[in-house]
Each structure stands twice: as structure tokens, then as C-alpha cells.
Scaffold this motif. Structure first.
Motif, PDB file in Angstrom:
ATOM      1  N   LEU A 102       0.830  -1.211   0.000  1.00 43.33           N
ATOM      2  CA  LEU A 102       0.000   0.000   0.000  1.00 43.33           C
ATOM      3  C   LEU A 102       0.861   1.257   0.000  1.00 43.33           C
ATOM      4  N   ASP A 103       1.966   1.232   0.729  1.00 39.88           N
ATOM      5  CA  ASP A 103       2.877   2.379   0.750  1.00 39.88           C
ATOM      6  C   ASP A 103       3.509   2.595  -0.626  1.00 39.88           C
ATOM      7  N   ILE A 104       3.810   1.512  -1.341  1.00 42.31           N
ATOM      8  CA  ILE A 104       4.365   1.637  -2.691  1.00 42.31           C
ATOM      9  C   ILE A 104       3.364   2.330  -3.617  1.00 42.31           C
ATOM     10  N   CYS A 105       2.087   2.072  -3.390  1.00 41.21           N
ATOM     11  CA  CYS A 105       1.031   2.643  -4.242  1.00 41.21           C
ATOM     12  C   CYS A 105       0.519   3.988  -3.741  1.00 41.21           C
ATOM     13  N   ALA A 106       1.160   4.552  -2.725  1.00 39.00           N
ATOM     14  CA  ALA A 106       0.627   5.758  -2.089  1.00 39.00           C
ATOM     15  C   ALA A 106       0.902   7.034  -2.877  1.00 39.00           C
ATOM     16  N   THR A 107       1.680   6.964  -3.958  1.00 38.04           N
ATOM     17  CA  THR A 107       1.985   8.161  -4.739  1.00 38.04           C
ATOM     18  C   THR A 107       0.727   8.815  -5.275  1.00 38.04           C
ATOM     19  N   ASP A 108      -0.202   7.991  -5.755  1.00 33.05           N
ATOM     20  CA  ASP A 108      -1.473   8.488  -6.291  1.00 33.05           C
ATOM     21  C   ASP A 108      -2.612   7.825  -5.518  1.00 33.05           C
ATOM     22  N   PRO A 109      -3.350   8.572  -4.700  1.00 35.45           N
ATOM     23  CA  PRO A 109      -4.436   7.972  -3.898  1.00 35.45           C
ATOM     24  C   PRO A 109      -5.494   7.267  -4.745  1.00 35.45           C
ATOM     25  N   GLN A 110      -5.764   7.805  -5.947  1.00 39.87           N
ATOM     26  CA  GLN A 110      -6.782   7.182  -6.796  1.00 39.87           C
ATOM     27  C   GLN A 110      -6.321   5.804  -7.265  1.00 39.87           C
ATOM     28  N   VAL A 111      -5.064   5.712  -7.688  1.00 35.54           N
ATOM     29  CA  VAL A 111      -4.525   4.427  -8.120  1.00 35.54           C
ATOM     30  C   VAL A 111      -4.450   3.465  -6.939  1.00 35.54           C
ATOM     31  N   GLN A 112      -4.085   3.981  -5.782  1.00 33.72           N
ATOM     32  CA  GLN A 112      -4.049   3.145  -4.585  1.00 33.72           C
ATOM     33  C   GLN A 112      -5.427   2.554  -4.289  1.00 33.72           C
ATOM     34  N   GLN A 113      -6.464   3.350  -4.526  1.00 36.84           N
ATOM     35  CA  GLN A 113      -7.823   2.867  -4.304  1.00 36.84           C
ATOM     36  C   GLN A 113      -8.182   1.765  -5.296  1.00 36.84           C
ATOM     37  N   TYR A 114      -7.683   1.879  -6.546  1.00 35.77           N
ATOM     38  CA  TYR A 114      -7.927   0.829  -7.538  1.00 35.77           C
ATOM     39  C   TYR A 114      -7.294  -0.497  -7.118  1.00 35.77           C
ATOM     40  N   ILE A 115      -6.090  -0.419  -6.546  1.00 36.22           N
ATOM     41  CA  ILE A 115      -5.307  -1.626  -6.298  1.00 36.22           C
ATOM     42  C   ILE A 115      -5.539  -2.208  -4.907  1.00 36.22           C
ATOM     43  N   SER A 116      -5.935  -1.385  -3.955  1.00 38.93           N
ATOM     44  CA  SER A 116      -6.023  -1.835  -2.556  1.00 38.93           C
ATOM     45  C   SER A 116      -6.875  -3.090  -2.350  1.00 38.93           C
ATOM     46  N   PRO A 117      -8.003  -3.300  -3.087  1.00 39.41           N
ATOM     47  CA  PRO A 117      -8.758  -4.545  -2.867  1.00 39.41           C
ATOM     48  C   PRO A 117      -7.986  -5.806  -3.264  1.00 39.41           C
ATOM     49  N   LEU A 118      -6.936  -5.646  -4.069  1.00 37.97           N
ATOM     50  CA  LEU A 118      -6.184  -6.804  -4.550  1.00 37.97           C
ATOM     51  C   LEU A 118      -4.943  -7.086  -3.721  1.00 37.97           C
ATOM     52  N   ILE A 119      -4.557  -6.139  -2.875  1.00 38.10           N
ATOM     53  CA  ILE A 119      -3.283  -6.253  -2.173  1.00 38.10           C
ATOM     54  C   ILE A 119      -3.209  -7.503  -1.305  1.00 38.10           C
ATOM     55  N   SER A 120      -4.264  -7.791  -0.577  1.00 38.33           N
ATOM     56  CA  SER A 120      -4.245  -8.961   0.309  1.00 38.33           C
ATOM     57  C   SER A 120      -4.076 -10.251  -0.496  1.00 38.33           C
ATOM     58  N   HIS A 121      -4.673 -10.298  -1.699  1.00 39.18           N
ATOM     59  CA  HIS A 121      -4.520 -11.478  -2.552  1.00 39.18           C
ATOM     60  C   HIS A 121      -3.096 -11.589  -3.076  1.00 39.18           C
ATOM     61  N   PHE A 122      -2.505 -10.448  -3.441  1.00 42.45           N
ATOM     62  CA  PHE A 122      -1.106 -10.463  -3.883  1.00 42.45           C
ATOM     63  C   PHE A 122      -0.199 -11.002  -2.783  1.00 42.45           C
ATOM     64  N   ALA A 123      -0.420 -10.523  -1.552  1.00 40.41           N
ATOM     65  CA  ALA A 123       0.419 -10.947  -0.434  1.00 40.41           C
ATOM     66  C   ALA A 123       0.257 -12.444  -0.166  1.00 40.41           C
ATOM     67  N   GLU A 124      -0.966 -12.916  -0.188  1.00 35.49           N
ATOM     68  CA  GLU A 124      -1.213 -14.341   0.058  1.00 35.49           C
ATOM     69  C   GLU A 124      -0.601 -15.204  -1.038  1.00 35.49           C
ATOM     70  N   ALA A 125      -0.764 -14.775  -2.292  1.00 35.12           N
ATOM     71  CA  ALA A 125      -0.194 -15.536  -3.409  1.00 35.12           C
ATOM     72  C   ALA A 125       1.327 -15.575  -3.318  1.00 35.12           C
ATOM     73  N   TYR A 126       1.930 -14.427  -2.983  1.00 28.72           N
ATOM     74  CA  TYR A 126       3.395 -14.395  -2.852  1.00 28.72           C
ATOM     75  C   TYR A 126       3.862 -15.357  -1.768  1.00 28.72           C
ATOM     76  N   ARG A 127       3.181 -15.359  -0.627  1.00 27.43           N
ATOM     77  CA  ARG A 127       3.598 -16.241   0.466  1.00 27.43           C
ATOM     78  C   ARG A 127       3.465 -17.711   0.062  1.00 27.43           C
ATOM     79  N   LYS A 128       2.459 -18.045  -0.736  1.00 25.49           N
ATOM     80  CA  LYS A 128       2.318 -19.427  -1.208  1.00 25.49           C
ATOM     81  C   LYS A 128       3.444 -19.801  -2.153  1.00 25.49           C
TER      82      LYS A 128
END
Length: 300
Positions: free
Chosen positions: A72-98
Motif C-alpha cells: 500500500l505504501d508503494i502505491c501511495a503516490t497516487d491515492p486514486q490508483v491506490q484505491q484501484y489496487i487496494s482490494p487486490l493487495i491482500s490477494h497479492f500478499a497471500e499468493a506471494y507467500r504461497k
């Protein structure tokens, strides 16, 4: 104090108690049989000088919450873009850990996850919308490619099934090996990458064929190719200096370089390969190591 961990240098090198050069010269070096293993714990970022003196650097594995916060901090440059991506972040993190836990040895790591988030951010910022599955797949293949046994795309797809588009065939990118390499090497005019495009590590069972394909088909014979070998003359310090100087000239002029069988100088390029750039006067610089010496090199 400035550079507090510099106090560890003498302990890691020769077993003396430290001090300036004059006081160290008068100290007796601790005999090898009297030395002990040195273990250091620090919350201060390690630089290459410390890492090159150590045998192993161990960092704890971040949990899902830390991964999500960093993304989320990486995406914080543009709040609008962060809002687009934030629902997917938890899935990205889980997939990476797997993907990370399925490895027999550590091939993929945190920098792959961070670069994945940066690339997806770039797609979303360029198109001003949430990323499509086709764009996510391309980002996954660019950052988690190289080990066919792990199938990272399948793991990400299972967790991100809701983002797949019904008309995704129309926008699906070409994910062949050659096209992925081209996408990484060529700065697209339609997508501004959020950060610096990563340097590529290409693994091949047939180096000659891979080199001809990369140098000829992808780069059009416009890259500098620097070869190394295990012959004694190629291992000498003077030859390493010559190779480093050739790489330095290419970095300053913006020319692509292909390095082959140069294990003896990769540690000299530690900061360069990790893209640890410093901005000075509107230009980017990086440290190149030559033994105990370090030189600044401008990066085009």
C-alpha cells in the motif's frame, strides 16, 4: 553517530578491537585459533561493506500484514490508483507467500513482490482504472518467471479469479519468453514504469543459443557482450578492473550490457545490480566496488 556499524569492520576482518589506522597498527592481530564466530543483530540497514565481510545475512520473513502495508505504501503516490489496487493487495500478499513457501530453495524473494506491485501500479496509473487479469498475468510472469515447477501464475489466478475479464482474449498480452524479455528491456511509451525496470537474469541450458537469440533477435546486435572464464588470467585483479571499466562506460552512455560467466566481479556490481542509485544534481549515480575501493558511476 554517522555510520555506527563501521565499528564492526575490524572485528569482521582481522579480529582487532578497532580504532583508527595508527592505533590498529600497534595492536596485535588475534590468532586464528582464538577467534570466535561473530553474530550481529542490528536495526540499522546494512551496506555492501558489511555484507561483503560476512558469511551470511539473515532477515526475518515478513508476515501478511507487513507485506500488505508495504504494498500500500508503494502505491501511495497516487491515492486514486491506490484505491484501484487496494482490494487486490491482500490477494497479492497471500499468493506471494504461497509461491515463497513452495520453493525448494529461495529463488523468489521480496524484491520480486515489490517489483510486481510497482508494475501493476504502472498499468493502473497509465489506464486510470483497476488492473485487468491480463495485466496482472503479465506482471506475474515478468517477476516470477524462471521456475516452471512452481507455476506462480496458477497460484495468483486461483486467488484473483474475480478480476478475470470475459473479453480478456482481446487484451491478453504476448507472454512468450522473447516478448517478456523485450518488455523488460524496452521502455514502453504507453506505460510509465513506477521505478526502474529490473535487470534480467536469464537462465539457459544452452548459453550459445540463448546469447545469439538475446543479442541478435532481441537487441539487434547493439549490446556490449562481456565474457568471463575460469582461466587464471581472467581471474586477475587487473582484468576485473578492465571489465568493471567497460561496464562503467556502458552505464554512463546508456548502452545495454550482457554479462556472461563473470562470477568474479558480480560482488563489485552489488549496488548496481540492486539498483541502489543516488540522485545528485538531477543525475543518478551508483557505487562500483574494486576490492576495498568504491567509485561513483553515473547511470544514464
Amino acid at each position: 553517530p554517522r555510520l555506527p556499524l563501521k565499528a564492526l569492520h575490524p572485528l569482521l576482518e582481522d579480529g582487532t578491537g578497532g580504532g583508527d589506522d595508527e592505533s590498529r597498527a600497534s595492536q596485535d592481530i588475534v590468532p586464528i585459533e582464538d577467534r570466535v564466530a561473530f553474530v550481529g543483530i542490528s536495526n540499522w540497514a546494512l551496506d555492501p561493506a558489511k555484507m561483503n565481510r560476512g558469511i551470511m545475512v539473515s532477515r526475518g520473513e515478513p508476515d501478511a500484514t507487513e507485506l500488505e502495508k508495504t504494498a500500500l505504501d508503494i502505491c501511495a503516490t497516487d491515492p486514486q490508483v491506490q484505491q484501484y489496487i487496494s482490494p487486490l493487495i491482500s490477494h497479492f500478499a497471500e499468493a506471494y507467500r504461497k509461491v515463497y513457501k513452495k520453493q525448494d530453495r529461495e529463488f523468489f524473494g521480496l524484491r520480486d513482490f515489490y517489483s510486481l506491485v510497482k508494475l501493476i501500479y504502472s498499468y493502473s496509473a497509465s489506464n486510470n482504472r483497476p488492473p485487468s487479469w491480463a495485466e496482472i498475468e503479465l506482471a506475474v510472469r515478468r517477476n516470477f518467471g524462471g521456475l516452471d515447477v512452481e507455476k506462480p501464475v496458477t497460484i495468483f489466478r486461483d486467488l484473483l479469479a474475480k478480476t478475470e475479464d470475459e473479453d480478456s482474449d482481446e487484451m491478453s498480452p504476448n507472454c512468450s519468453t522473447i516478448e517478456l524479455i523485450k518488455a523488460s528491456l524496452e521502455r514502453s511509451t504507453s506505460v510509465h514504469f513506477h521505478g526502474d525496470s529490473r535487470y534480467l537474469l536469464i537462465l539457459s541450458e544452452n548459453c550459445d543459443a540463448a546469447l545469439e537469440t538475446l543479442h541478435g533477435q532481441v537487441l539487434g546486435y547493439k549490446a556490449q557482450v562481456i565474457f568471463g572464464s575460469s582461466f587464471p588470467k581472467d581471474q586477475e585483479y587487473t582484468q576485473v578492473c578492465r571489465d568493471i571499466n567497460r561496464i562503467k562506460v556502458c552505464m554512463e552512455t546508456g548502452q545495454t550490457v550482457i554479462l556472461l560467466n563473470l562470477e568474479n566481479l558480480y560482488e563489485s556490481l552489488y549496488d548496481a545490480l540492486n539498483q541502489s542509485f543516488v540522485n545528485l544534481g538531477g543525475e543518478k549515480y551508483v557505487d562500483l566496488g574494486l576490492g576495498t575501493h568504491r567509485v561513483k558511476c553515473r547511470v544514464d
